[in-house]
Design an enzyme around this catalytic site. Sequence first.
Site, PDB file in Angstrom:
ATOM      1  CD  GLU A 151      -2.883   1.231   2.330  1.00  0.00           C
ATOM      2  OE1 GLU A 151      -2.717   0.495   3.318  1.00  0.00           O
ATOM      3  OE2 GLU A 151      -3.886   1.948   2.154  1.00  0.00           O
ATOM      4  CD  GLU A 157      -1.383   6.989   8.012  1.00  0.00           C
ATOM      5  OE1 GLU A 157      -1.373   5.804   8.321  1.00  0.00           O
ATOM      6  OE2 GLU A 157      -2.334   7.534   7.415  1.00  0.00           O
ATOM      7  CG  ASP A 186      -6.056   4.786   1.210  1.00  0.00           C
ATOM      8  OD1 ASP A 186      -6.694   5.823   0.984  1.00  0.00           O
ATOM      9  OD2 ASP A 186      -6.103   4.185   2.299  1.00  0.00           O
ATOM     10  CG  HIS A 189      -2.739   6.953   2.019  1.00  0.00           C
ATOM     11  ND1 HIS A 189      -2.600   7.629   3.210  1.00  0.00           N
ATOM     12  CD2 HIS A 189      -3.143   5.699   2.356  1.00  0.00           C
ATOM     13  CE1 HIS A 189      -2.906   6.819   4.224  1.00  0.00           C
ATOM     14  NE2 HIS A 189      -3.245   5.647   3.734  1.00  0.00           N
ATOM     15  CG  HIS A 212      -7.851   0.963   1.100  1.00  0.00           C
ATOM     16  ND1 HIS A 212      -6.793   0.871   1.974  1.00  0.00           N
ATOM     17  CD2 HIS A 212      -8.497  -0.244   1.159  1.00  0.00           C
ATOM     18  CE1 HIS A 212      -6.789  -0.335   2.526  1.00  0.00           C
ATOM     19  NE2 HIS A 212      -7.801  -1.025   2.038  1.00  0.00           N
ATOM     20  NE  ARG A 218      -7.725   7.172   5.865  1.00  0.00           N
ATOM     21  CZ  ARG A 218      -6.578   6.615   6.220  1.00  0.00           C
ATOM     22  NH1 ARG A 218      -5.872   7.129   7.206  1.00  0.00           N
ATOM     23  NH2 ARG A 218      -6.121   5.556   5.598  1.00  0.00           N
ATOM     24  CD  GLU A 247      -7.999   1.714   5.101  1.00  0.00           C
ATOM     25  OE1 GLU A 247      -7.346   0.797   5.609  1.00  0.00           O
ATOM     26  OE2 GLU A 247      -7.465   2.638   4.439  1.00  0.00           O
TER      27      GLU A 247
HETATM   28  C1  LER Z   1      -4.268   1.379   5.876  1.00  0.00           C
HETATM   29  O1  LER Z   1      -4.912   0.822   4.778  1.00  0.00           O
HETATM   30  C2  LER Z   1      -4.084   2.810   5.727  1.00  0.00           C
HETATM   31  O2  LER Z   1      -4.528   3.399   4.773  1.00  0.00           O
HETATM   32  C3  LER Z   1      -3.330   3.518   6.757  1.00  0.00           C
HETATM   33  O3  LER Z   1      -3.489   4.889   6.606  1.00  0.00           O
HETATM   34  C4  LER Z   1      -3.738   3.097   8.147  1.00  0.00           C
HETATM   35  O4  LER Z   1      -3.163   3.949   9.059  1.00  0.00           O
HETATM   36 MN    MN Z   2      -5.622   2.335   3.181  1.00  0.00          MN
END
Ligand code: LER
Ligand code: MN
Length: 271
Positions: A151, A157, A186, A189, A212, A218, A247
């Site tokens: 991912e 993070e 995702d 992100h 995601h 979010r 997610e």
């Molecule tokens: C996990 O899929 C994710 O996107 C992270 O940001 C979890 O902290």
């Molecule tokens: Mn994610």
Amino acid sequence: MRFSSTVTLQYDTIFSAFSHGDFLKGLDWLKESGLDSAEICISNYNGVDVEKIKDELDKRGLGCSTLSTGQARGLEGLSLIGVPADVTKKTQERFMQHIDAAAVLGSKVTIGLMRGLGSQATEKQDLKDLSEAMKPLIDYASKKGVTLLLEAINRYETALLNSAESTLDFIKGDLGDPDCVGILWDLFHANIEDIGYGRSIERMGKKLQHIHIADSNRMFPGYGHTDFAAILKAVKDTGYTEYCSFECLNLPSLETVLKETGPWVQQMRKL
Ligand code: LER
Ligand code: MN
């Protein structure tokens, strides 16, 4: 294109509309909402009966899209890099257990924050260490016919593999482009890190193996500024048949998530 949403088996997560104690209720809701599968958070396999999970999914005509693995980082400090060798080994062993479970469930296995956090200053060495630590996982996943999803996660993070393009470069370069490793993209992100959605989709091509779904803040789709219809149409046009998996936070409200998931998925299926 298929759809799933995060549900959690052992510990609560901000990304699930159901607590771990309501895991089966979560599966019922997925079915009622017209989704295809569950994305299941599993932290460890103590007392976990994978065959029973498979039965519960089968009973409802659901699949499992991927196993979300990151809870064990916070709970047990598991990490593939930046930790003593015995912790790397324990982390590799945990991923092997995930791969075994995924082989039963017909799912993929996510490598998210359990890869490690790294730092900008040590990036080259960190990526070398990650590539070394992933080798036995790649061998095992390949034997078991399971796909590992790396991912791309934003810079706040982890310092490692923030954008779709850097994740792609790592897979194609450092890892030697194994068939059993794909990208988990995702959209939360990506909004922070990627140059452009269209450019990422084109560059990732068939390496894009899981998405995601969360808006730019979010929240549930439609409550931020991401243009999901345009992005998912572009993905669909590449022939993508893998999952889009929710997610997102239970925001703007849990009620919104519970009510709007089904209708939103129906709209996206029409693209
Ligand atoms: C996990 O899929 C994710 O996107 C992270 O940001 C979890 O902290
Ligand atoms: Mn994610």
